[in-house]
Design a protein around this motif. Structure first.
Motif, PDB file in Angstrom:
ATOM      1  N   SER A  95      32.723  93.826 -29.085  1.00 32.93           N
ATOM      2  CA  SER A  95      31.896  94.938 -29.548  1.00 32.93           C
ATOM      3  C   SER A  95      30.627  94.426 -30.223  1.00 32.93           C
ATOM      4  O   SER A  95      29.530  94.961 -30.003  1.00 32.93           O
ATOM      5  N   MET A  96      30.757  93.378 -31.038  1.00 31.75           N
ATOM      6  CA  MET A  96      29.595  92.794 -31.704  1.00 31.75           C
ATOM      7  C   MET A  96      28.616  92.219 -30.686  1.00 31.75           C
ATOM      8  O   MET A  96      27.392  92.360 -30.825  1.00 31.75           O
ATOM      9  N   LEU A 124      23.457  92.516 -27.876  1.00 32.29           N
ATOM     10  CA  LEU A 124      22.687  92.590 -26.631  1.00 32.29           C
ATOM     11  C   LEU A 124      21.886  93.879 -26.560  1.00 32.29           C
ATOM     12  O   LEU A 124      20.739  93.895 -26.090  1.00 32.29           O
ATOM     13  N   GLU A 125      22.478  94.945 -27.034  1.00 32.13           N
ATOM     14  CA  GLU A 125      21.767  96.223 -27.054  1.00 32.13           C
ATOM     15  C   GLU A 125      20.570  96.153 -28.001  1.00 32.13           C
ATOM     16  O   GLU A 125      19.480  96.627 -27.693  1.00 32.13           O
ATOM     17  N   ALA A 126      20.764  95.534 -29.164  1.00 32.97           N
ATOM     18  CA  ALA A 126      19.681  95.424 -30.141  1.00 32.97           C
ATOM     19  C   ALA A 126      18.573  94.507 -29.652  1.00 32.97           C
ATOM     20  O   ALA A 126      17.421  94.632 -30.077  1.00 32.97           O
ATOM     21  N   ALA A 127      18.889  93.595 -28.734  1.00 31.43           N
ATOM     22  CA  ALA A 127      17.871  92.687 -28.197  1.00 31.43           C
ATOM     23  C   ALA A 127      16.878  93.423 -27.311  1.00 31.43           C
ATOM     24  O   ALA A 127      15.774  92.942 -27.070  1.00 31.43           O
ATOM     25  N   GLU A 166      15.488 102.228 -36.424  1.00 35.12           N
ATOM     26  CA  GLU A 166      16.673 102.834 -37.036  1.00 35.12           C
ATOM     27  C   GLU A 166      17.925 102.523 -36.227  1.00 35.12           C
ATOM     28  O   GLU A 166      19.009 102.286 -36.784  1.00 35.12           O
ATOM     29  N   GLU A 167      17.782 102.537 -34.896  1.00 34.27           N
ATOM     30  CA  GLU A 167      18.936 102.235 -34.045  1.00 34.27           C
ATOM     31  C   GLU A 167      19.344 100.768 -34.194  1.00 34.27           C
ATOM     32  O   GLU A 167      20.540 100.450 -34.237  1.00 34.27           O
ATOM     33  N   VAL A 168      18.376  99.875 -34.294  1.00 35.62           N
ATOM     34  CA  VAL A 168      18.685  98.457 -34.503  1.00 35.62           C
ATOM     35  C   VAL A 168      19.365  98.273 -35.856  1.00 35.62           C
ATOM     36  O   VAL A 168      20.336  97.524 -35.988  1.00 35.62           O
ATOM     37  N   THR A 169      18.889  98.980 -36.884  1.00 37.55           N
ATOM     38  CA  THR A 169      19.504  98.911 -38.209  1.00 37.55           C
ATOM     39  C   THR A 169      20.941  99.440 -38.168  1.00 37.55           C
ATOM     40  O   THR A 169      21.848  98.876 -38.787  1.00 37.55           O
ATOM     41  N   ALA A 197      24.390  97.470 -38.943  1.00 39.17           N
ATOM     42  CA  ALA A 197      25.409  97.977 -39.873  1.00 39.17           C
ATOM     43  C   ALA A 197      26.785  97.950 -39.201  1.00 39.17           C
ATOM     44  O   ALA A 197      27.790  97.616 -39.858  1.00 39.17           O
ATOM     45  N   GLN A 198      26.841  98.268 -37.917  1.00 40.08           N
ATOM     46  CA  GLN A 198      28.111  98.217 -37.191  1.00 40.08           C
ATOM     47  C   GLN A 198      28.610  96.776 -37.080  1.00 40.08           C
ATOM     48  O   GLN A 198      29.803  96.514 -37.217  1.00 40.08           O
ATOM     49  N   ILE A 199      27.682  95.865 -36.831  1.00 39.58           N
ATOM     50  CA  ILE A 199      28.060  94.447 -36.740  1.00 39.58           C
ATOM     51  C   ILE A 199      28.574  93.967 -38.090  1.00 39.58           C
ATOM     52  O   ILE A 199      29.589  93.272 -38.176  1.00 39.58           O
TER      53      ILE A 199
END
Length: 170
Positions: A90-91, A96-99, A107-110, A114-116
């Protein structure tokens, strides 16, 4: 001259009764124990062999119980590691999504970060709380120390298949 009368038939009957009683007791002892050899008088060499076999049987039973217990411990660790693996996958997906900075807002990257962070906390919690028989399995307290008299310079090729963090939090 006085004469003593003896009852020879009665004495023979008493002797035969005593022998039959001994035989009955020996048969009952064998029946109750379930074994043919109960004492050295039954078969001295057989008794030695049977006692050796009994000791081996007890050792094998204990080894089987130890193996079952080890299997249960490994199953416990495997369940926890499976959960850690799911969190790591999941991490990786979140990273990869944040990249993909072109499609995600800050905000989505933040939120992904937070999930990581939450997943890392969960992994630490799993590592610190996974126990078997009151021993923590994944926090590094059960580390393996190689004790050898071989100097490190004598090691030509060394391959490391795993990494241990020990009791540190990193």
């Amino acid at each position: 001259m006085s004469r003593i009368n003896t009852n020879i038939a009665s004495m023979n009957a008493l002797h035969n009764l005593s022998q039959a009683n001994k035989s009955l007791n020996r048969s009952l002892e064998r029946l109750s124990s379930g074994t043919r050899i109960n004492r050295g008088g039954d078969a001295p060499a057989g008794l030695v062999i049977s006692e050796r076999l009994r000791a081996q049987l007890a050792s094998i039973k204990q080894a089987t119980e130890n193996t079952q217990r080890a299997s249960n411990m490994v199953s416990t660790a495997e369940g926890a590691l499976s959960e850690v693996n799911s969190l790591l996958v999941s991490m990786k997906d979140l990273a990869l999504e944040a990249a993909n900075s072109g499609a995600l807002s800050a905000e989505e990257v933040t939120a992904n970060q937070a999930q990581i962070d939450s997943a890392v906390d969960s992994i630490n919690r799993i590592a610190n709380s996974t126990k078997f028989a009151s021993k923590r399995l994944l926090n590094g307290s059960l580390d393996y120390t190689l004790s050898t008299n071989t100097p490190l310079s004598a090691l030509q090729n060394l391959t490391i298949f795993g990494l241990e963090f020990g009791a540190t939090s990193t």
